[in-house]
Design an enzyme around this catalytic site. Structure first.
Site, PDB file in Angstrom:
ATOM      1  N   CYS A 143       0.816  -1.292   0.082  1.00  0.00           N
ATOM      2  CA  CYS A 143      -0.152  -0.013  -0.046  1.00  0.00           C
ATOM      3  C   CYS A 143       0.731   1.330  -0.158  1.00  0.00           C
ATOM      4  CB  CYS A 143      -0.989   0.103   1.102  1.00  0.00           C
ATOM      5  SG  CYS A 143      -0.301  -0.355   2.671  1.00  0.00           S
ATOM      6  N   HIS A 187      -2.355   0.665   7.394  1.00  0.00           N
ATOM      7  CA  HIS A 187      -2.548   0.872   5.909  1.00  0.00           C
ATOM      8  C   HIS A 187      -2.249   2.112   5.542  1.00  0.00           C
ATOM      9  CE1 HIS A 187      -4.555   0.160   1.994  1.00  0.00           C
ATOM     10  NE2 HIS A 187      -5.124   1.145   2.155  1.00  0.00           N
TER      11      HIS A 187
END
Length: 181
Positions: A18, A130
């Site tokens: 990510c 994330h």
């Protein structure tokens, strides 16, 4: 999808890359960063660390201090080094101030906003973090989260601030990426 949205570059999530996806989405360029370039930055950070001997464990081949070689999952040090290498500055936002203190409508100094959000998956059994990018493109703010199927357009700066405040309340870290003068 609106015409302007079709012009927006949006990389989708793969494994735990990510940060790679977020950086490419921030720069609106699929080649801004590669897995190899981020791995190289992570390795250099270890080489430059005066305490690198303390990082050596039986799992050191897979679990590096600044990333996981199998899944990606790079840390903030890799992100800051990568952005500084492209002439950007990264400023940690003081979460006590909330999102209202972020100038979203000012000059072009603010390139974008990077969030590091806590996530729970598999019924809370897997906890991690994330990377998410919010960026203004052609005067419109977008959530370029690589977990989204398409970028999410915000209607205005207040909606962006609401999104940031919601994530701050859930434990997110907010980093402002600025263009160096």
């Amino acid at each position: 999808m609106a015409e302007s949205e079709s012009q927006i570059y949006h990389e989708r999530q793969r494994l735990q890359f990510c940060l790679l996806h977020s950086l490419n989405n921030l720069f609106q360029d699929k080649d801004a960063f590669t897995r190899e370039s981020l791995n190289s930055i992570a390795e250099k950070l270890v080489e430059d660390d005066p305490n690198k001997e303390t990082w050596t464990t039986p799992l050191s081949l897979l679990l590096k201090p600044h990333h996981n070689t199998l899944t990606g999952n790079y840390d903030v040090n890799v992100m800051i080094t990568a952005l500084e290498g492209k002439g950007k500055s990264v400023v940690w936002h003081d979460k006590r101030s909330g999102a209202s203190s972020i100038d979203l409508d000012g000059t072009d100094t603010l390139m974008g906003i990077v969030l590091n959000v806590p996530v729970k998956r598999y019924g809370g059994l897997w906890r991690s973090r994330h990377w998410v990018v919010v960026r203004r493109i052609n005067g419109v703010w977008y959530n370029l989260d690589s977990d989204l199927v398409v970028p999410q357009m915000f209607k205005d700066g207040d909606e962006v601030r609401g999104f940031l405040d919601q994530n701050l309340s859930l434990g997110a870290e907010v980093l402002l990426v600025t263009n160096n003068a």
